[in-house]
Structure formats: structure tokens, C-alpha cells
Design an enzyme around this catalytic site. Sequence first.
Site, short mmCIF file in Angstrom:
data_model
loop_
_atom_site.label_atom_id
_atom_site.label_comp_id
_atom_site.label_asym_id
_atom_site.label_seq_id
_atom_site.Cartn_x
_atom_site.Cartn_y
_atom_site.Cartn_z
CD GLU A 145 -2.15 1.08 3.09
OE1 GLU A 145 -2.37 -0.03 3.63
OE2 GLU A 145 -2.35 2.15 3.68
NE ARG A 174 0.45 8.81 6.26
CZ ARG A 174 0.08 7.60 6.66
NH1 ARG A 174 -1.19 7.29 6.75
NH2 ARG A 174 0.98 6.69 6.98
CB THR A 215 -3.90 8.04 3.49
OG1 THR A 215 -2.79 7.34 4.05
CG2 THR A 215 -4.26 9.18 4.42
CE LYS A 267 -5.44 1.06 8.29
NZ LYS A 267 -4.61 1.87 7.39
C1 3PG Z 1 -1.17 3.36 8.22
O1 3PG Z 1 -1.22 4.34 7.48
O2 3PG Z 1 -1.84 2.34 8.00
C2 3PG Z 1 -0.31 3.44 9.42
O3 3PG Z 1 0.37 4.64 9.45
C3 3PG Z 1 0.65 2.32 9.56
O4 3PG Z 1 0.91 2.22 10.91
P1 3PG Z 1 2.39 1.94 11.47
O5 3PG Z 1 3.27 3.02 10.88
O6 3PG Z 1 2.25 2.02 12.97
O7 3PG Z 1 2.81 0.58 11.01
#
Ligand code: 3PG
Length: 194
Positions: free
Chosen positions: A44, A48, A72, A132
Amino acid sequence: MTTQPCAPEWLAGCRLLPVMVIENLEQAIPMAEALLAGGLGVFEVTLRTPVALAAIEQIRRYLPEAVVGAGTVLDAGLYDAALASGAQFAVSPGSTTALLQHARIGAMPLLPGVATPSEVMQARELGYSLVKFFPAQALGGVTALKAMSAALPGVSFCPTGGITPENLGAYLTLPSVVAVGGSWMLPAEAIKNG
Ligand code: 3PG
């Protein structure tokens, strides 16, 4: 209950869903190649950073063996932009009725974010049986997810947020967990150092 518009084949069997935050476009292909070399072929790219959509386009063009999603995805506009960039699935941190309805008739499956049983129930009513759980660790981790899963049969989860090599095993042993997501496979320091 209706079924999710597109079955989540893209997640089946992958167990780990890397979350990529791409700051510079030049990093996109090397990062994706590193994931592929490590056996992680489904990942993914979060929307961002300004280069995220261009990064998805590049990865799709040069690494067709990868299955690339957009993360996102906050609304229908970002869903459409991700689809136009070539993304094969979308991930959102939370759920809005507008986004879930839009994706339901869209050409790309959505993994919607949920944090509570009510949100799971709403997603389920709109046809989503894979969600999720985010941010997983902050919401109570494995203990919370186990309790939620018991009350929500037929729903599968991809917990994300605070997952580490140390705690991922505990999540993956839950029968309701199909995969775990996170950014730990791509440490910021390693990316900075190329
Ligand atoms: C996301 O966008 O799904 C999270 O920022 C991922 O979380 P993590 O950086 O704690 O793994």
C-alpha cells in the site's frame, strides 16, 4: 448481507501488507523492488505525500508483478484519483458512509478502517466483510480484536497501526485476522540511506 463488490483476493495469502510512505519519487521503484525481493508482492502506498499518486503509476508501469494499493483514501475524490493512477485496491483509516457506498460500486476494492464494533456493523451492512482494524495497538491490540471478533462472526480483519515484528505473530494466530499491515518493513532510516 450483500457481499463485498470485489473479493479481497489481493490480500488472500499475503499475511503482511507493507505500508509505504514515499517522500521522493526516485525512491518509489527501489522501495517496491526491495519489498518484492523480500517476498512482499502486495503493498500500500499512502496518499500522504505529494508524489504518492505518481509513485503508484510508476510502480504499476515498471513492476507489473506487484499488487499496489492506495492508502489514506479519505473520500470518494481520493478513491477516484487512486483508481486513475492504477491502484488495484484502496485502504482508508476510517469509514464514512459516502466512501463505503462509492467504493461499493467502484472498480477497485476498498479495505475500510474501523475502530469499534458499531463501525464494523455499519461496514458490514454496506457489504464489507473485510476491514482494517486501525490503529490496532492503540485500541487495545490483540485483546481488543479478539473480543470484537468473538461478537462479529464472519468479519475478517487486517489490523494496522503499531504492529511490530514482536507482536505480529499474536495477531496472525487469531482466526479472524487475514493479514497485518504496517510500515515496520520500511524503516525511515534505511530509506534515507538508500
Ligand atoms: C497506516 O497508514 O496504515 C499506518 O500509518 C501504519 O501504521 P504503522 O506506521 O504504525 O505501522
